[in-house]
Design an enzyme around this catalytic site. Structure first.
Site, PDB file in Angstrom:
ATOM      1  N   GLY A 187      43.514  37.665  19.428  1.00 25.70           N
ATOM      2  CA  GLY A 187      44.271  37.354  20.646  1.00 25.70           C
ATOM      3  C   GLY A 187      44.280  38.494  21.655  1.00 25.70           C
ATOM      4  O   GLY A 187      44.982  38.444  22.661  1.00 25.70           O
ATOM      5  N   LYS A 205      42.481  45.654  40.045  1.00 27.65           N
ATOM      6  CA  LYS A 205      43.516  46.681  39.908  1.00 27.65           C
ATOM      7  C   LYS A 205      43.133  47.939  40.688  1.00 27.65           C
ATOM      8  O   LYS A 205      43.989  48.573  41.304  1.00 27.65           O
ATOM      9  CB  LYS A 205      43.734  46.985  38.427  1.00 27.65           C
ATOM     10  CG  LYS A 205      44.380  45.807  37.684  1.00 27.65           C
ATOM     11  CD  LYS A 205      44.295  45.975  36.186  1.00 27.65           C
ATOM     12  CE  LYS A 205      45.003  44.844  35.440  1.00 27.65           C
ATOM     13  NZ  LYS A 205      44.679  44.806  34.012  1.00 27.65           N
TER      14      LYS A 205
HETATM   15  N1  HSE Z   1      43.556  41.276  30.801  1.00 28.08           N
HETATM   16  C1  HSE Z   1      44.330  42.440  31.095  1.00 28.08           C
HETATM   17  C2  HSE Z   1      43.874  43.577  30.178  1.00 28.08           C
HETATM   18  C3  HSE Z   1      45.807  42.169  30.900  1.00 28.08           C
HETATM   19  O1  HSE Z   1      43.090  43.358  29.241  1.00 28.08           O
HETATM   20  O2  HSE Z   1      44.279  44.702  30.418  1.00 28.08           O
HETATM   21  C4  HSE Z   1      46.669  42.942  31.822  1.00 28.08           C
HETATM   22  O3  HSE Z   1      46.384  42.739  33.179  1.00 28.08           O
END
Ligand code: HSE
Length: 428
Positions: A187, A205
């Site tokens: 998960g 980001k």
């Molecule tokens: N998919 C992102 C990660 C979750 O793996 O960091 C948080 O933005």
């Protein structure tokens, strides 16, 4: 005492954490903001879904508009995800004078400037601390902590999934495919992992962080992106032999002649603090002209770490409401954007070439580097019993991106080079 009423859009992992923290820390919150905080209404997809927290059924609704148009709600917390429909909800909420807190990096990276403009028009706050690096307060740090400085570089491990995969490949000498499959079973990785493994999540980001850090409107299209799906076990082994760790690194730099922002698998010198960030953890390294080097580390996702950031934003909004200073002027980007030309983007490179094993090959290769004025740091021939020919590892000194692109193009046309097996940026 009159409570501040909050509407929640979404009650998934982060939403559940927000409800838990608001309930558990109610007394602390009251001392900090001077009013109780009440979650008045929560929009969910399915009223009948079983939940790990108990919420009064009168609070839940399947209609987001009921939350947005609720006359007593002053603050909307968006933790439902999604882009276009969610944007419609948030723009309408702002038009109604409600403050927004969102954890939605996709929305902020794509439509942040439109949302901020709307907020400014209606004198509302929009805070989005949880959109980058979950529990690390990096957005507030860039806006407030470094408000007196000029930030020159931001380097981030801002995607936990890919950091987990690369760390495990490195630690256990495992293949990308095997670790990804295991991460999906546990998960840690989505069933469709594209956005994480191809670097898009990290690019969004980095667009947000560089917009705030450099006070310029950086868009997703300004970020050059390469993911980790082509990183092999062999690449990681060679990186380690040379004293590097492989990391998916977002690197944003700001110089007098412009910005450069990229996300790519990068060989980071093992002695750099960011090289030690393992597993699903995130870290952001920030260099400021005055402050020098700083680094921030923590959980990049998860119910309570992410909810901590959301609730900290809630406290900030309520404090602003009480002071009568909502309206955002400080965080709307104000500097003109100028991107650096490829000729001005400098970094070191690692190349792994599969070549004919005969006299004069190395001379031909070094001649190409000389032609484009790329200086070499080291050249190592590695025996590889499994493949015909020879393998050559090369690390360059700082070279500009335009010259390196020319070198690679030239290599592709040379018959003695059977294959360019790998090429990576090198940091530290
Ligand atoms: N998919 C992102 C990660 C979750 O793996 O960091 C948080 O933005």
């Amino acid at each position: 005492m009159k409570a501040i009423k909050v509407g929640l859009l979404g009650l998934g992992t982060v939403g559940t954490g927000v409800v838990r923290i608001v309930e558990k820390h109610q007394e602390d919150l009251l001392s900090q903001v001077g009013s109780p905080i009440q979650i008045e209404k929560i929009a969910v997809k399915n009223l009948k879904k079983e939940r790990s927290i108990s919420v009064d059924s009168s609070v839940l609704t399947e209609d987001p508009w009921e939350v947005i148009r609720h006359p007593e709600i002053d603050v909307i917390v968006e933790v439902m995800g999604g882009i276009n429909e969610t944007k419609t909800y948030l723009l309408e909420a702002l038009a109604l004078g409600k403050h927004i807190i969102t954890a939605n990096k996709d929305l902020m990276a794509l439509y942040g400037s439109e949302i901020l403009a709307k907020a400014l028009e209606h004198q509302c706050d929009v805070f989005y601390e949880a959109s980058v690096a979950g529990g690390i307060p990096i957005i507030r740090t860039l806006i407030e902590g470094f408000s007196s400085d000029r930030i020159t570089k931001i380097m981030g491990i801002v995607n936990g999934t890919t950091n987990y995969i690369l760390s495990k490949m490195s630690r256990e000498s495992a293949s990308y495919e095997d670790v990804l499959k295991e991460a999906q079973q546990l998960g840690y990785a989505e069933s469709d992992p594209t956005s994480d493994v191809e670097g898009l999540d990290a690019a969004r980001k980095m667009a947000i962080l560089s917009t705030l850090g450099f006070r310029t409107n950086v868009e997703l299209k300004d970020v050059s992106v390469r993911g980790i799906s082509s990183v092999s076990k062999e690449d990681i082994t060679y990186a380690k032999q040379l004293g590097y760790e492989m990391k998916l690194l977002g690197i944003a730099e700001c110089h007098d002649d412009g910005l450069s922002i990229s996300v790519q698998p990068t060989m980071v010198k093992a002695s750099h603090p960011i090289a030690a960030v393992g597993g699903v953890y995130n870290a952001v390294y920030v260099h400021g002209e005055a402050v020098g080097e700083t680094m921030f580390y923590g959980a990049g996702a998860g119910e309570l770490p992410t909810a901590t950031s959301v609730v900290a934003d809630l406290i900030a909004v309520i404090k602003n409401m009480k002071l009568g200073v909502t309206g955002l002027k400080a965080i709307v980007p104000y500097k003109e954007k100028k991107l650096r030309a490829d000729e001005r983007i400098f970094y070191k490179n690692f190349l792994l070439l599969q070549v004919d094993d005969k006299a004069g090959v190395l001379a031909q290769i070094t001649q190409v580097f000389a032609e484009y004025e790329v200086s070499l740091d080291s050249v190592i021939q590695t025996p590889n019993a499994q493949q015909p020919g020879a393998e050559i590892m090369i690390v360059t000194h700082l070279a500009n991106k335009a010259s390196m692109d020319k070198v690679v193009k030239h290599f592709e046309s040379m018959s003695v080079i059977r294959r360019i097996k790998s090429i990576y940026r090198v940091e530290g």
